[in-house]
Design an enzyme around this catalytic site. Structure first.
Site, PDB file in Angstrom:
ATOM      1  NE  ARG A  23      -1.506  -1.431   3.691  1.00  0.00           N
ATOM      2  CZ  ARG A  23      -1.680  -1.243   4.990  1.00  0.00           C
ATOM      3  NH1 ARG A  23      -2.823  -0.784   5.451  1.00  0.00           N
ATOM      4  NH2 ARG A  23      -0.704  -1.510   5.839  1.00  0.00           N
ATOM      5  CD  GLU A  28       6.030   6.549  16.101  1.00  0.00           C
ATOM      6  OE1 GLU A  28       7.171   6.601  16.619  1.00  0.00           O
ATOM      7  OE2 GLU A  28       5.048   6.074  16.691  1.00  0.00           O
ATOM      8  CG  ASP A  48       6.002  22.168  12.005  1.00  0.00           C
ATOM      9  OD1 ASP A  48       5.801  21.045  11.550  1.00  0.00           O
ATOM     10  OD2 ASP A  48       6.346  22.372  13.170  1.00  0.00           O
ATOM     11  CG  ASN A  49       9.174  27.976   9.460  1.00  0.00           C
ATOM     12  OD1 ASN A  49       8.095  28.536   9.662  1.00  0.00           O
ATOM     13  ND2 ASN A  49      10.223  28.206  10.218  1.00  0.00           N
ATOM     14  NE  ARG A  59      15.166  28.267  -0.114  1.00  0.00           N
ATOM     15  CZ  ARG A  59      14.328  29.243  -0.480  1.00  0.00           C
ATOM     16  NH1 ARG A  59      14.330  30.385   0.164  1.00  0.00           N
ATOM     17  NH2 ARG A  59      13.512  29.076  -1.496  1.00  0.00           N
ATOM     18  CG  HIS A  62      20.014  31.880   6.857  1.00  0.00           C
ATOM     19  ND1 HIS A  62      19.059  31.358   6.027  1.00  0.00           N
ATOM     20  CD2 HIS A  62      20.702  32.776   6.100  1.00  0.00           C
ATOM     21  CE1 HIS A  62      19.155  31.907   4.827  1.00  0.00           C
ATOM     22  NE2 HIS A  62      20.151  32.767   4.847  1.00  0.00           N
ATOM     23  CG  HIS A 119      20.480  24.888   8.794  1.00  0.00           C
ATOM     24  ND1 HIS A 119      19.409  25.242   8.012  1.00  0.00           N
ATOM     25  CD2 HIS A 119      20.678  23.565   8.599  1.00  0.00           C
ATOM     26  CE1 HIS A 119      18.960  24.162   7.381  1.00  0.00           C
ATOM     27  NE2 HIS A 119      19.723  23.143   7.716  1.00  0.00           N
ATOM     28  CE1 TYR A 132      13.035  26.886   9.363  1.00  0.00           C
ATOM     29  CE2 TYR A 132      12.693  26.113   7.115  1.00  0.00           C
ATOM     30  CZ  TYR A 132      12.842  27.151   8.024  1.00  0.00           C
ATOM     31  OH  TYR A 132      12.798  28.452   7.598  1.00  0.00           O
ATOM     32  CD  GLU A 143      17.486  37.325   8.868  1.00  0.00           C
ATOM     33  OE1 GLU A 143      17.299  36.477   7.992  1.00  0.00           O
ATOM     34  OE2 GLU A 143      17.002  38.470   8.840  1.00  0.00           O
ATOM     35  CE  LYS A 169      18.539  37.010   4.411  1.00  0.00           C
ATOM     36  NZ  LYS A 169      17.424  36.739   5.316  1.00  0.00           N
TER      37      LYS A 169
END
Length: 190
Positions: A23, A28, A48-49, A59, A62, A119, A132, A143, A169
């Site tokens: 199926r 988890e 959550d993003n 990216r 940061h 990261h 994430y 930031e 940036k």
């Protein structure tokens, strides 16, 4: 779920147990109780993003400074990335060291990035969906970033410079030796 400490012990690779049959599959994605038992302290994820990117999008790197520093639990829902974490804790034994792993929809691995680490990631496939969790909200004033191609860090981003798609940036972030680095004002880990 199997948890593996990387060459920087606070950065944890999470490998799920996947149950497959005709199926499809089930696993988890996150279970707070066993995760916190392994890392040895509580993490209260509050948001959550998700980001969708074309192939070649880079990216990062940061992070946020205290008191708005963030821990992240990152994964790929679709596609594949090279994920990079750099220890920016000034007094750490692993200061300046990095963890580089491949995260993909196939391996379903996740990476825990604690407070005190920069990261970033590079998408290796089109329409990559990166997801994430964070344990602190975004704060523009705290930031920070480190230049993705910093000579001292010497990160191998796999693609040639002309193949990378980078925000304006991220192209002008500080080099590692000039960045506002992380100086904890509290005990991060028990």
């Amino acid at each position: 779920m199997k948890f593996i400490r990387t060459n920087i012990p606070e950065v944890i690779l999470c490998k799920p147990t996947i149950f497959k049959d005709d199926r499809g599959y089930f696993y988890e994605v996150f279970k707070k109780e066993i995760f916190e038992e392994f890392i040895g302290y509580k993490v209260d994820f509050c948001q959550d993003n998700e980001a969708k990117s074309s192939k070649g999008v880079l990216r990062g790197l940061h992070y946020q400074l205290p008191p708005f520093a963030q821990s992240k639990l990152v994964r790929v829902v679709k596609g594949k990335v090279i994920d990079v974490v750099v220890d920016i804790r000034k007094n750490s034994k692993t200061f300046g060291e990095k963890v580089i792993v491949e995260l993909s929809e196939e391996n379903k691995h996740q990476l825990f990035v604690p407070k005190g680490f920069a990261h970033g990631y590079l998408t290796l496939s089109d329409d990559t969906i990166f997801s994430y969790k964070v344990d602190a909200y975004y704060n523009k004033e705290s930031e920070r970033g480190i230049l993705y191609n910093d000579d001292e860090l010497a990160i191998d981003w796999v693609f040639s410079e002309d193949k990378l798609i980078i925000s304006e940036k991220d192209k002008v972030q500080e080099p590692f030796n000039k960045a506002d680095l992380f100086e904890p004002t509290f005990k991060l880990y028990d």
